[in-house]
Design a protein around this motif. Structure first.
Motif: not given
Length: 1281
Positions: A1062-1088
């Motif tokens: 249930h991820v709900s998030v809005t990223i504006n155009g041209q914004e630079k977002i850092g995605i972090t968290g412990r290993t296995g938190a689901g960071k690369s899953t967002l990209a997937v």
């Protein structure tokens, strides 16, 4: 032995079921003991390198190797001699059986001659006829027995030969130098042990034709002279005219086959590269480009195949018409030269029987020479591979004596990757005392990984020496994972020690991961670790090294792939002063600055030389290269942490938490939820087996059961084309009708009554006989060519279907399907569809119509023979049915057990440096032998079943000959000699025709399994359409780069938990977002999810207001640039790797390289942009590969850029330079940076912190630090707060 279609007989003799023999202890005929492989190796070395100075293992100086590699002639000789000394005696015993078989073969025409004399002589007593009939039966049976014995011995010898070659090639993989690895890829090696060895196995059977055929030909001429006198000389003239024609055709065909093999190799190489890195190809939407590349090579391959097939048709037509031509010329000269020469049944039909034997030999000769030529090519390829440069075992010596104090010593060492390249490490002097923790630091490309390779003896030592004391454990920068359980990966062949295992797991922070895996430590890891994250791969590798309890540990940046918290945990529990390895010698390549104060000594590398050595404090005081290096990093960190509290003590006390990483065994790149299948386990299984089955990921080869479904035949015929199939059947019918007419005309001719010592209408008889023969020859050429070219057409369509189907499969398919299974479909199965099926189909049609003709002839001549023919035919059908089912199943089992061999070859090729470091070659060789054994268990029964069928069928065929002769003897009063000769000479052919008809049918059934296996992947689930018709996504879409996740959830497979919740998030155009968290938190899953490698479980993602589920996959993926965690380069030029679509100018490319700090490095390379990257980019460091991938992204300038741990393998300074470049170059784009290194994302506009697949925090770095929540803890652990 058949007299009707000898060339077809020869073609049938193939080993479709005998593909991977081994040192099999169960089947003694095939046992090829280890000493054989040693013997062949010694023989190769002694003959090949006799002029060179040998090292202890028999390796000669480079000069000798160079001469060998340049000279094609000298390559195969030593190998052939080695094979002969091992297998020669057995081969000669088989040859003896063939010679005895030939004696019986030539006695049959003599008996036929006596029998026809008996028919003509009405006064002769009846018992003469019965005696001749039974003697003919006895001789044909003896001929069968000796021929089958010969065939069996050849098959067994072929299997033993294949065992030897497979073993040799596998052992070679384990000792190949870096230069050799560029010369041979996995695809080419697989071809060596499948296609090339098949050519050597063919030679075993065909070789005897080279000397036996001329002897058979001479005997035939002698017998023909006895029958027809000087007219027989004309047959020699015709024969001599036809011989050069066959030689020319054979030579031309071998050229086309060589070209075909070359394209086959290229295709195998490219296919292997595509399948190995399919994830990257999907991320960039490059499937079409790579498919086009494969299809271009395939087109050329099929072109060579078609030309070869047309020449084969001409060869077969010339062979079959030569029977007629020789008969026509001899009979014409015999009857027209002298009116008193009467062509009676005895002369005509005994001559035809002899001509059939003559033609067997005549066809066997060029065929044998062709087989020898092909085997020579394969031997050269094999010898060239075996002669590739090997690692010099003296590059690095292991010393166990106590007198040596230091663990590692390098004196004046100069090292290069191959003899041709310039040294990449120069004047290295290094001594590492026992128990020391030595850190190796330096910029990207400074030679850090090369230093470890030099210690392991993986590099060419051009000067100085290396000594290491004790055993070694090695952790490479790119983790090497086996397709086995987690436990097996860590134990790596050692005995299980539960207490030590648990300590190792805990130290490597793997406990939480194991708990989350479906079957714990028994969970299977996919090929290349495809279903676990980068961090997990690296920690499993580290655990493997620790478990070995070695004396020396060589660690190539194992901390780069994990987050700061886990990094600290590992340093404290494993590497640090109180870690598990505290008493061991540790050489650690690292970019992690804050651990340097705690190491004993530091080596600073600059451009391949050691700039400084000393402790942290000493080097700081010297104010040299190290101080500069450190200063640049600290300044970089300060930049990253501007606006935050000043950097704390660099020593950064390492805190341990009770919350080790929460990685899950996952499916894809960095952090994903468990991709393991949860299968129901039968209660009867014990716990361990149940756990292993539960953790199973990859699906083994499925062997189908029973006969092949009729739908597979229909699919194949549809691929050929319905109209073409009808046309082919019609052509075969016509030419067989003409053949019957010709035989019938000859029998009428021989029955012409002589008036005054001469026959009437001789000119008419000769003319019609000649015309019918010419028509039949043309018919045969056209029908054969149509059948073979129809096969090539079907093959093209089936290959296209397979390629498209595999390319359209989702990522989960590649995670569950071992690469060996896919390579098997693209190499062995396609090879069968290319060559074997059309060939056997052509043979089957030829034999079927031939059989109908023979039945017709026998029943017309002796109607009573039908009484015997019907039950014998029923028996044939029973034998065929019984044999085909068995043979088909054996073939399927063999094909299913062949894939693991190829997978093991591929795995070993990639991990050979690790295997050598652990000195574990012997165990891997045994593992290879075991897999080959398993495959061979189905090979030998297949060969034996073949002989069983042949013997039974020939005995039944001999029975038909007996009945045809008996009924002719009984009814000789109302039977003309011409009709009797016509009937019995045809009956003599029935043995071979029926035998080969069943064999052709079986071969088709066996090989149609290839069509079944290729079509198997057509039914697998496919991903969404690449582009939506009628909705081209042009420039109008994706102008802003605004991304919106609405209640988005994702799971990797239906039976698994949600990886994103249930991820709900809005990223504006041209914004630079850092995605972090412990290993296995689901960071690369967002990209997937963003790239739809896995579809949403619920919710949606909107980009610029458009739901991405409504966009074609390629339209989406080509507009988003991803730089994945594992940098991937393909075999080919640097330019192709940077710009596969060929869209940019050289100037653009150089600009991109300058921005990624690569310009100077590439400008110094010999061919600059045309520099050839090795397979997987092996000739570049991991950091350099990541920079090449970044340059590729800079060229594309997409509106959305996703960086997935893209700079984990480069040093901090380069990382910060790259981040700055990305900020300027992508200021108009939305950038998502997934990172473990907190300083990489400190200057992002906002930071998204994930925990267990949910959003924990999302705000600007300053606000998140002020909140002192999850992000603040991560910053603290990184020593930035």
């Amino acid at each position: 032995m058949t007299f009707g279609h000898p060339l077809d007989d020869v073609e049938q003799i193939r080993f479709t079921g005998a593909d991977m023999p081994s040192q099999n202890r169960r089947f003694h005929p095939l046992r090829v003991p280890h000493r054989l492989l040693q013997h062949i190796r010694r023989k190769m070395e002694s003959i090949t390198f006799k002029k060179g100075q040998k090292s202890e293992t028999g390796l000669a100086e480079t000069e000798e190797t160079q001469i060998l590699l340049q000279s094609q002639q000298s390559q195969s000789g030593p190998l052939l001699k080695a094979f002969w000394s091992m297998f020669g005696t057995y081969f000669l015993l088989g040859t003896l059986s063939l010679v005895i078989c030939d004696v019986f073969l030539f006695s049959i025409p003599k008996l036929l001659s006596l029998f026809l004399e008996f028919i003509e002589d009405q006064e002769a007593p009846n018992w003469h006829g019965y005696f001749y009939a039974f003697t003919m039966f006895l001789l044909t049976c003896l001929q069968t027995l000796f021929e089958q014995r010969y065939m069996y011995m050849c098959l067994v010898l072929g299997l033993r030969l294949k065992t030897a070659v497979t073993g040799l090639v596998y052992r070679k993989i384990l000792v190949m130098s870096n230069a050799s690895r560029k010369a041979a890829t996995v695809g080419e090696i697989v071809n060596l042990v499948s296609v090339d060895v098949q050519k050597l196995m063919d030679l075993v059977i065909y070789f005897n034709g080279t000397w036996l055929a001329p002897i058979r030909i001479i005997i035939c001429f002698v017998f023909l002279w006895q029958l027809l006198g000087p007219s027989a000389l004309t047959s020699i003239a015709v024969f001599l005219l036809l011989l050069p024609l066959n030689f020319v055709i054979t030579k031309k065909r071998s050229q086309f086959q060589e070209a075909q093999m070359k394209y086959k190799d290229e295709r195998a190489k490219l296919t292997n590269a595509i399948l190995s890195d399919i994830k990257v190809i999907k991320l960039y939407g490059w499937e079409n480009i790579f498919m086009e590349k494969v299809l271009d090579i395939r087109k050329q391959e099929l072109q060579a195949l078609k030309r070869s097939q047309i020449l084969l048709s001409a060869s077969l037509a010339s062979f079959h018409s030569s029977t007629f031509l020789i008969a026509f010329v001899m009979f014409a000269v015999y009857t027209l030269a002298d009116n008193t020469h009467i062509l009676d049944a005895q002369k005509a039909f005994v001559s035809l029987t002899l001509i059939n034997i003559l033609n067997t030999a005549h066809s066997f000769l060029p065929f044998s020479i062709n087989a020898a030529v092909q085997a020579k090519v394969s031997l050269n390829r094999l010898a060239a591979f075996l002669n590739l440069e090997e690692l010099n075992p003296e590059s690095s010596s292991r010393n166990t004596s106590d007198c040596v104090q230091a663990s590692i010593t390098i004196r004046n060492g100069t090292f290069s990757w191959s003899k041709e390249t310039s040294p990449c490490l120069r004047r290295i002097d290094l001594t590492v005392p026992q128990g020391c923790l030595l850190a190796v630091v330096g910029q990207v490309g400074a030679g850090k990984s090369s230093l470890l390779s030099a210690l392991l003896g993986e590099m060419e030592n051009t000067d100085g020496y290396v000594t290491m004391k004790g055993t070694v454990a090695y952790v490479p920068q790119q983790a090497w994972i086996q397709n086995a359980s987690v436990e097996d990966n860590i134990l790596f062949g050692k005995e299980m020690d539960e207490i030590w295992f648990d300590r190792v797991i805990d130290a490597c922070a793997l406990q939480a991961d194991l708990e989350s895996f479906p079957a714990g430590r028994k969970s299977e890891i996919g090929e290349k670790g495809i279903n676990i994250s980068g961090g997990q791969k690296q920690r499993v590798n580290l655990a493997r090294a620790i478990y070995q309890k070695a004396s020396i540990y060589l660690l190539d940046d194992p901390l780069s792939a994990v987050d700061a918290h886990v990094r600290q945990h590992i340093f404290e529990r494993v590497l640090g002063p109180n870690g598990l390895l505290k008493d061991k010698t540790r050489v650690l390549v690292t970019h992690t600055i804050n651990i340097l104060p705690q190491v004993d000594s530091i080596v600073v590398l600059v451009d391949g030389t050691i700039s400084e050595v000393g402790s942290y404090q000493e080097l700081l005081q010297r104010n040299g290269a190290f101080a500069e290096f450190l200063h640049s990093h600290i300044t970089a960190e300060e930049k990253a942490g501007s606006g935050l509290s000043a950097i704390g003590d660099t020593k950064g006390t390492i805190t341990s938490r009770d919350d080790p990483s929460r990685e899950k065994l996952c499916s894809g790149s960095s952090d994903k939820s468990s991709a393991m299948e949860r299968e129901s386990i039968p209660v009867s299984q014990d716990g361990a087996a149940a756990a292993a089955a539960k953790g199973r990921l990859t699906k083994g080869e499925k062997a189908q059961h029973g006969r092949v479904n009729i739908s597979i035949y229909v699919a194949y015929l549809r691929a050929t084309g319905s109209l073409l199939c009808l046309y082919i059947v019609l052509l075969f019918t016509c030419q067989q009708t003409v053949s019957f007419s010709r035989g019938y005309w000859l029998s009428m001719w021989t029955d012409d009554v002589a008036h005054n010592g001469t026959q009437q209408h001789t000119e008419l008889r000769v003319g019609v006989f000649g015309a019918l023969g010419v028509i039949q020859a043309l018919g045969r050429f056209v029908s054969t060519a149509a059948a073979l070219l129809g096969g090539a057409l079907a093959s093209h369509k089936l290959f296209l279907q397979l390629l498209r189907s595999v390319a359209r499969s989702p990522m989960i398919f590649f995670e569950q399907t071992p690469i060996g299974n896919l390579l098997n479909r693209f190499s062995k199965e396609i090879d069968a569809i290319d060559s074997v099926i059309p060939d056997k189909l052509k043979s089957l049609l030829g034999f079927l119509f031939n059989l109908l003709e023979i039945y017709l002839v026998i029943i017309v001549a002796t109607p009573l023979a039908a009484i015997a023919i019907v039950p014998l035919t029923v028996l044939y059908a029973v034998f065929q049915h019984f044999y085909v089912i068995t043979s088909c199943q054996l073939r399927r089992l063999e094909a299913a057990s062949r894939s693991p061999i190829y997978s093991h070859f591929s795995e070993t090729f990639q991990g050979s440096s690790v295997i050598r470091a652990y000195k574990d070659q012997e165990r891997f060789i045994l593992k290879s032998n075991f897999r080959v054994d398993e495959n061979q268990r189905t090979c030998l029964p297949g060969a034996v079943a073949d002989r069983w069928l042949a013997t039974n069928l020939e005995f039944l065929g001999n029975g038909i000959v007996l009945f045809a002769a008996l009924f002719a003897a009984i009814g000789r009063t109302r039977l003309s000699p011409g009709t009797a000769g016509f009937s019995i000479s045809y009956a003599l052919q029935i043995t071979g025709v029926l035998n080969w008809m069943v064999r052709s049918w079986t071969e088709i059934e066996n090989n149609i399994v290839s069509v079944e296996r290729v079509r198997e992947y057509l039914r697998t689930p496919k991903e969404a359409p690449w582009s939506l018709n009628g909705k081209p996504q042009d420039q109008v879409w994706l102008t802003e780069g605004r991304i919106e996740f609405r209640n988005y959830s994702l799971r990797y497979r239906p039976n698994l938990e949600l990886a994103l919740k249930h991820v709900s998030v809005t990223i504006n155009g041209q914004e630079k977002i850092g995605i972090t968290g412990r290993t296995g938190a689901g960071k690369s899953t967002l990209a997937v999810g963003l790239l739809r490698l896995v579809e949403a479980a619920e919710g949606e993602i909107l980009i610029d207001g458009l739901d991405i589920a409504r966009v074609g996959l390629h339209d989406l993926r080509t507009k988003i640039t991803v730089i994945p965690q594992d940098p991937v380069l393909f075999s080919g030029s640097l330019r192709t790797n940077l710009d596969p679509l060929n869209q940019y100018t050289d100037a653009d490319i150089w600009t991109a390289l300058e921005l990624t700090q690569l310009k100077n490095f590439i400008a110094d390379l010999p061919d600059q942009l045309e520099y050839k990257c090795a397979d997987q980019g092996e000739n570049l460091s991991t950091g350099q590969k990541q920079l090449v991938c970044l340059a590729r992204a800079l060229l594309q300038k997409a509106k959305i850029l996703v960086l997935d741990e893209a700079t984990s393998a480069v040093d901090l300074e380069t990382d910060l330079q790259i981040q700055s470049t990305l900020r300027t170059q992508f200021k108009e784009s939305t950038v998502l940076t997934i990172a473990h290194r907190i300083n990489t994302i400190m200057d992002c506009d906002r930071i998204l912190v994930l925990e267990n697949g949910q959003i924990a925090e999302f705000d600007t770095p300053e606000k998140l630090i002020a909140q002192k929540g999850a992000f603040y803890r991560l910053v603290e652990e990184s020593g930035l707060a």
